[in-house]
Design a protein around this motif. Structure first.
Motif, mmCIF file in Angstrom:
data_model
loop_
_atom_site.group_PDB
_atom_site.id
_atom_site.type_symbol
_atom_site.label_atom_id
_atom_site.label_comp_id
_atom_site.label_asym_id
_atom_site.label_seq_id
_atom_site.Cartn_x
_atom_site.Cartn_y
_atom_site.Cartn_z
ATOM 1 N N ALA A 81 0.834 -1.200 0.000
ATOM 2 C CA ALA A 81 0.000 0.000 0.000
ATOM 3 C C ALA A 81 0.871 1.253 0.000
ATOM 4 C CB ALA A 81 -0.933 -0.001 1.208
ATOM 5 N N ILE A 82 1.936 1.234 0.773
ATOM 6 C CA ILE A 82 2.827 2.390 0.822
ATOM 7 C C ILE A 82 3.547 2.561 -0.516
ATOM 8 C CG2 ILE A 82 4.892 3.324 1.931
ATOM 9 C CD1 ILE A 82 3.863 1.987 4.534
ATOM 10 N N ASP A 83 4.035 1.467 -1.086
ATOM 11 C CA ASP A 83 4.693 1.539 -2.395
ATOM 12 C C ASP A 83 3.742 2.073 -3.452
ATOM 13 O OD1 ASP A 83 6.986 0.556 -1.275
ATOM 14 O OD2 ASP A 83 6.688 -1.499 -1.988
ATOM 15 N N MET A 84 2.499 1.628 -3.405
ATOM 16 C CA MET A 84 1.514 2.083 -4.384
ATOM 17 C C MET A 84 1.245 3.573 -4.205
ATOM 18 S SD MET A 84 -2.249 0.569 -5.269
ATOM 19 C CE MET A 84 -3.000 1.078 -3.748
ATOM 20 N N ALA A 85 1.132 4.032 -2.960
ATOM 21 C CA ALA A 85 0.887 5.455 -2.709
ATOM 22 C C ALA A 85 2.043 6.301 -3.229
ATOM 23 C CB ALA A 85 0.678 5.686 -1.215
ATOM 24 N N VAL A 86 3.265 5.858 -2.967
ATOM 25 C CA VAL A 86 4.433 6.585 -3.464
ATOM 26 C C VAL A 86 4.432 6.596 -4.993
ATOM 27 C CG1 VAL A 86 6.956 6.540 -3.611
ATOM 28 C CG2 VAL A 86 5.834 6.194 -1.417
ATOM 29 N N GLY A 87 4.088 5.464 -5.600
ATOM 30 C CA GLY A 87 4.033 5.386 -7.059
ATOM 31 C C GLY A 87 3.005 6.328 -7.649
ATOM 32 N N VAL A 88 1.842 6.434 -7.020
ATOM 33 C CA VAL A 88 0.798 7.334 -7.520
ATOM 34 C C VAL A 88 1.243 8.787 -7.416
ATOM 35 C CG1 VAL A 88 -1.532 8.186 -7.041
ATOM 36 C CG2 VAL A 88 -1.112 5.740 -7.114
ATOM 37 N N ILE B 12 4.405 9.993 -7.224
ATOM 38 C CA ILE B 12 5.497 10.236 -8.168
ATOM 39 C C ILE B 12 4.965 10.231 -9.594
ATOM 40 C CG2 ILE B 12 7.669 9.292 -9.083
ATOM 41 C CD1 ILE B 12 7.967 10.611 -6.356
ATOM 42 N N GLY B 13 4.032 9.322 -9.880
ATOM 43 C CA GLY B 13 3.433 9.269 -11.221
ATOM 44 C C GLY B 13 2.702 10.544 -11.575
ATOM 45 N N ALA C 271 3.349 13.582 -10.382
ATOM 46 C CA ALA C 271 4.362 14.615 -10.620
ATOM 47 C C ALA C 271 5.072 14.379 -11.953
ATOM 48 C CB ALA C 271 5.368 14.627 -9.476
ATOM 49 N N PHE C 272 5.372 13.120 -12.242
ATOM 50 C CA PHE C 272 6.037 12.797 -13.501
ATOM 51 C C PHE C 272 5.126 13.117 -14.685
ATOM 52 C CE2 PHE C 272 7.238 9.677 -16.807
ATOM 53 C CZ PHE C 272 8.539 10.104 -17.012
ATOM 54 N N GLY C 273 3.824 12.893 -14.511
ATOM 55 C CA GLY C 273 2.859 13.214 -15.561
ATOM 56 C C GLY C 273 2.866 14.696 -15.886
ATOM 57 N N LYS C 274 2.997 15.535 -14.861
ATOM 58 C CA LYS C 274 3.062 16.982 -15.095
ATOM 59 C C LYS C 274 4.325 17.354 -15.861
ATOM 60 C CE LYS C 274 0.331 18.265 -11.065
ATOM 61 N NZ LYS C 274 0.340 18.952 -9.765
ATOM 62 N N ILE C 275 5.432 16.694 -15.524
ATOM 63 C CA ILE C 275 6.692 16.979 -16.224
ATOM 64 C C ILE C 275 6.572 16.606 -17.698
ATOM 65 C CG2 ILE C 275 9.107 16.265 -16.445
ATOM 66 C CD1 ILE C 275 9.132 15.965 -13.373
ATOM 67 N N VAL C 276 6.042 15.429 -17.975
ATOM 68 C CA VAL C 276 5.925 14.972 -19.361
ATOM 69 C C VAL C 276 4.930 15.836 -20.124
ATOM 70 C CG1 VAL C 276 5.248 13.035 -20.821
ATOM 71 C CG2 VAL C 276 6.650 12.629 -18.815
ATOM 72 N N THR C 277 3.820 16.211 -19.484
ATOM 73 C CA THR C 277 2.838 17.077 -20.145
ATOM 74 C C THR C 277 3.459 18.427 -20.485
ATOM 75 O OG1 THR C 277 1.031 15.980 -18.983
ATOM 76 C CG2 THR C 277 0.570 18.148 -19.890
ATOM 77 N N SER C 278 4.236 18.978 -19.569
ATOM 78 C CA SER C 278 4.924 20.242 -19.841
ATOM 79 C C SER C 278 5.925 20.085 -20.975
ATOM 80 C CB SER C 278 5.629 20.742 -18.587
ATOM 81 O OG SER C 278 6.368 21.904 -18.871
ATOM 82 N N LEU C 279 6.643 18.962 -20.993
ATOM 83 C CA LEU C 279 7.597 18.704 -22.070
ATOM 84 C C LEU C 279 6.889 18.707 -23.417
ATOM 85 C CD1 LEU C 279 10.468 17.760 -23.026
ATOM 86 C CD2 LEU C 279 9.611 15.432 -22.737
ATOM 87 N N VAL C 280 5.748 18.028 -23.482
ATOM 88 C CA VAL C 280 5.014 17.950 -24.750
ATOM 89 C C VAL C 280 4.429 19.303 -25.124
ATOM 90 C CG1 VAL C 280 2.976 16.955 -25.854
ATOM 91 C CG2 VAL C 280 4.529 15.490 -24.590
ATOM 92 N N ASN C 281 3.732 19.960 -24.179
ATOM 93 C CA ASN C 281 3.033 21.211 -24.499
ATOM 94 C C ASN C 281 3.970 22.392 -24.702
ATOM 95 O OD1 ASN C 281 0.567 19.913 -24.342
ATOM 96 N ND2 ASN C 281 0.239 20.463 -22.216
ATOM 97 N N ASP C 282 5.053 22.465 -23.934
ATOM 98 C CA ASP C 282 5.906 23.649 -23.952
ATOM 99 C C ASP C 282 7.165 23.502 -24.788
ATOM 100 O OD1 ASP C 282 4.051 24.714 -22.188
ATOM 101 O OD2 ASP C 282 5.156 24.025 -20.421
#
Length: 139
Positions: A16-23, A25-26, A28-39
């Motif tokens: 459960a803790i690993d899954m929470a950390v993954g969600v 981080i995921g 935050a990582f999604g925001k980085i990738v979205t910014s990479l694509v859009n900007d």
């Protein structure tokens, strides 16, 4: 068990803790990738295709003859769909290359297989057989 003990047992489990950390981080990582694509990626693509903004592409359907006056026409915003599909493709491509890079960094170079060790001194039987072979060759 009480409800509190059940929840505590669930929350403390490693999965459960690993899954929470993954969600987290995921997200935050999604925001980085979205910014990479859009900007970073989309502006040059827009420049290459002549400044067309896909989200502005649409098609107005003719008014229904039975519609009341002042009714807004129905607009099919297919450009927004195209932009979303292109964003998905570019995000998937970026994630693929990032995962591939991380996998390359994590893998260790395979060590060259060691040369087989030279056999130790031959046994008495092998020595005797070798001598017999050599004697037979000489005859």
């Amino acid at each position: 068990m009480s409800l509190i003990q059940d929840f505590k047992a669930f929350a403390i489990k490693g999965n459960a803790i690993d899954m929470a950390v993954g969600v987290i981080i995921g997200g935050a990582f999604g925001k980085i990738v979205t910014s990479l694509v859009n900007d970073i990626i989309m502006p040059p693509i827009g420049w290459l295709i002549g400044g067309v903004n896909f989200t502005d592409l649409s098609c107005k359907l003719p008014l229904n003859p039975m519609a009341e006056e002042g009714t807004e026409p129905v607009v099919v915003a297919y450009g927004n769909f195209l932009q979303t599909c292109l964003d998905f493709f570019l995000i998937a491509l970026c994630v693929f290359f990032m995962v591939r890079l991380i996998a390359k960094l994590n893998t260790k170079k395979e060590e060259a297989p060691a040369e087989p060790a030279a056999p130790a001194e031959p046994s008495k039987e092998e020595t005797l057989l070798t001598e017999i072979r050599d004697l037979l060759k000489n005859k």
